[in-house]
Design a protein around this motif. Structure first.
Motif, short mmCIF file in Angstrom:
data_model
loop_
_atom_site.label_atom_id
_atom_site.label_comp_id
_atom_site.label_asym_id
_atom_site.label_seq_id
_atom_site.Cartn_x
_atom_site.Cartn_y
_atom_site.Cartn_z
N TYR A 63 0.83 -0.87 -0.08
CA TYR A 63 0.04 0.08 0.10
C TYR A 63 0.84 1.11 -0.25
CZ TYR A 63 -3.55 -3.47 1.40
OH TYR A 63 -4.34 -4.58 1.43
N LEU A 64 1.72 1.56 -1.04
CA LEU A 64 2.50 2.64 -1.07
C LEU A 64 2.20 3.40 -2.48
CD1 LEU A 64 5.88 0.97 -0.45
CD2 LEU A 64 4.30 2.16 1.14
N TRP A 65 1.58 2.70 -3.34
CA TRP A 65 1.21 3.59 -4.51
C TRP A 65 -0.07 3.11 -5.17
CZ3 TRP A 65 1.01 1.40 -9.43
CH2 TRP A 65 1.28 -0.04 -9.57
N ILE A 99 -8.64 -3.01 -9.69
CA ILE A 99 -7.57 -3.48 -10.55
C ILE A 99 -7.02 -2.44 -11.17
CG2 ILE A 99 -8.74 -5.73 -10.99
CD1 ILE A 99 -8.94 -4.98 -13.87
N ASP A 100 -5.83 -2.57 -11.84
CA ASP A 100 -5.09 -1.73 -12.56
C ASP A 100 -5.90 -1.68 -14.11
OD1 ASP A 100 -3.50 -0.21 -14.36
OD2 ASP A 100 -1.67 -0.81 -13.39
N GLN A 140 -5.09 2.67 4.13
CA GLN A 140 -4.05 2.00 3.43
C GLN A 140 -3.10 3.09 2.75
OE1 GLN A 140 -3.06 -0.81 4.58
NE2 GLN A 140 -4.99 -1.61 5.59
N TYR A 141 -3.86 3.94 2.14
CA TYR A 141 -3.12 4.85 1.16
C TYR A 141 -3.18 6.52 1.73
CZ TYR A 141 -3.80 0.70 -2.00
OH TYR A 141 -3.78 -0.33 -2.62
N ARG A 179 -3.18 8.84 -3.39
CA ARG A 179 -4.62 8.89 -4.07
C ARG A 179 -4.88 9.88 -5.11
NH1 ARG A 179 -7.60 10.10 -0.06
NH2 ARG A 179 -6.42 9.92 1.85
N LYS A 180 -4.11 11.07 -4.89
CA LYS A 180 -4.22 12.17 -5.76
C LYS A 180 -3.49 11.88 -7.05
CE LYS A 180 -4.30 16.23 -2.77
NZ LYS A 180 -3.49 17.54 -2.51
#
Length: 443
Positions: free
Chosen positions: A159-161, A183-184, A209-210, A215-216
């Protein structure tokens, strides 16, 4: 008689310290089942003591008996196969500690070989239940699930990006409970799966988590016309544009037209011969009414039951001639399809702003729903992203659930899904992928 090297090749054992003698294979019983036992011996000269790490010079470390271990191997033939491995034990003169010879065939304090675990993972990438995998390999269901859970840790979400383009959807997994997944949208890879799709669970997940910075960075989020998603997406992703999935737009008006056809069809008096003929025609050729007008044949005559030799377009014209409401609804349906196909947002706005007094009530409701989401439908025609990839993923997830007759434990279900989609190899690279998986279990 086979040599040790031949037996190692047959059993896919790479450790040259394992030696097999003549007549090393015999049949017996284990847990009430007939099985195959293969006797082997593991020995070597250790370089140092495993406890105090003193070099083995002048027999500082010496042999101190043996210990027999029953190791589960991949099934050979039709019977479960076990390796009765006689391991050499050693004792250190310096620290008086004892230890046992080790082999890369399996992990320490484990009696299931790495090739067996590799087979479990390989079969987990296919649409098979845990019970079927266990039966084929000859291990317990608990062992199979434990190996799956252990390997699934390698695919844990970081949960970093977040990717620039996300896709949201849900699927049913147990007792009509709906799980949420995202999903991506570009790569089609699963990022994470949540046990519930309610707004509170989803919002708490993303907020906890983010970070705001991650999130931006999200530019678009593709969803269906679920009002819940549309309401909280601007809160979670301040810079994201909401894209209404094109398929769900078409599906909405498609169902409205089909419901109109059924309503018209049920108005006929089936005791009357002429009405019965119209009823049967509308019931039999429903797909042609839903078909795009541009895809109808206008030149080729074909024989059709209940019609005879006709043009496909002529059949549709005759079906629409049975009822004015059906015809008007069909024309609105086709104009919306055309506008979506050409990505003409202005034309779509004009269509929705018009008043259609003769169209059916279901189609009026659908047009009202589309007007409500026009702001997001504008993004639909402006961007190439859709929920096609996530819908395909959901179809495969449903297959996994069906072959297993459902999952009671959500964590086990999630781990199986992650393994299925992250480890499934291409058909032409099945062997290479299997070898790669097996290599991961070796120390």
């Amino acid at each position: 008689m086979p040599t040790s090297n031949d037996m190692r090749k047959v059993l896919d054992i790479q450790d040259k310290n394992i030696v097999f003698e003549e007549n090393c294979v015999e049949y017996g019983q284990f847990k009430g089942k007939k099985c195959k036992f293969i006797k082997g011996r593991l020995t070597y000269i250790p370089q140092e003591c495993m406890k105090c790490h003193i070099p083995n010079e002048q027999y500082t470390v010496y042999c101190n008996g043996t210990q027999v271990s029953r190791i589960t191997l991949p099934m050979s033939g039709v019977h479960p196969t076990y390796l009765l491995l006689k391991k050499q034990r050693f004792k250190c003169k310096e620290c008086q500690a004892t230890f046992t010879a080790k082999t890369p065939l399996l992990k320490e304090q484990c009696f299931i070989s790495n090739p067996v675990k590799a087979q479990i993972l390989d079969k987990s990438s296919m649409a098979q239940s845990v019970k079927d995998i266990s039966r084929q390999i000859g291990v317990s269901e608990a062992t199979t699930q434990r190996v799956i859970n252990e390997q699934a840790k390698n695919y844990k979400t970081h949960y970093l990006w977040l990717p620039k383009h996300l896709s949201f959807d849900e699927f049913k997994y147990a007792n009509s409970t709906m799980a949420f997944e995202y999903i991506d949208a570009e790569k089609g890879t699963i990022i994470d799966i949540l046990p519930s799709r309610d707004s509170r669970t989803i919002k708490d997940h993303f907020l906890s988590q983010y970070g705001l910075k991650a999130r931006k960075k999200v530019e678009t989020v593709t969803v269906d016309m679920n009002a819940g998603y549309v309401n909280f997406i601007p809160v979670l992703f301040p810079n994201a544009k909401i894209i209404i999935d094109r398929f769900h737009i078409v599906q909405l008006i498609n169902r409205s037209l089909n419901l109109t056809r059924v309503t018209v069809m049920n108005q006929f008096n089936t005791s009357n011969g002429e009405d019965m003929k119209k009823y049967r025609r509308l019931k039999r050729f429903w797909k042609k009414i839903l078909k795009k007008e541009s895809e109808l044949s206008y030149t080729t005559y074909t024989y059709y039951a209940l019609f005879g030799l006709r043009l496909e377009s002529a059949i549709v014209d005759e079906l629409l001639g049975y009822n004015t409401v059906l015809k008007e609804t069909y024309e609105v349906y086709q104009t919306i399809l055309m506008a979506l196909e050409e990505n003409d947002y202005d034309e779509l706005v004009k269509i929705l702003e018009k008043d259609y007094p003769l169209i059916s009530k279901p189609m009026k409701t659908s047009l009202k729903t589309l007007k409500k989401h026009m702001k997001h439908i504008k993004n639909t025609v402006a961007y190439k992203y859709s929920n096609g990839k996530i819908e395909g993923i959901n179809n495969k997830i449903k297959v996994l659930n069906r072959v297993a007759y459902g999952y009671r434990n959500f964590v086990n279900y999630k781990n199986r899904i992650l393994l299925h989609f992250n480890m499934k190899p291409a058909a032409t690279k099945q062997k290479e992928k299997t070898l790669f998986i097996a290599a991961q279990w070796l120390p």
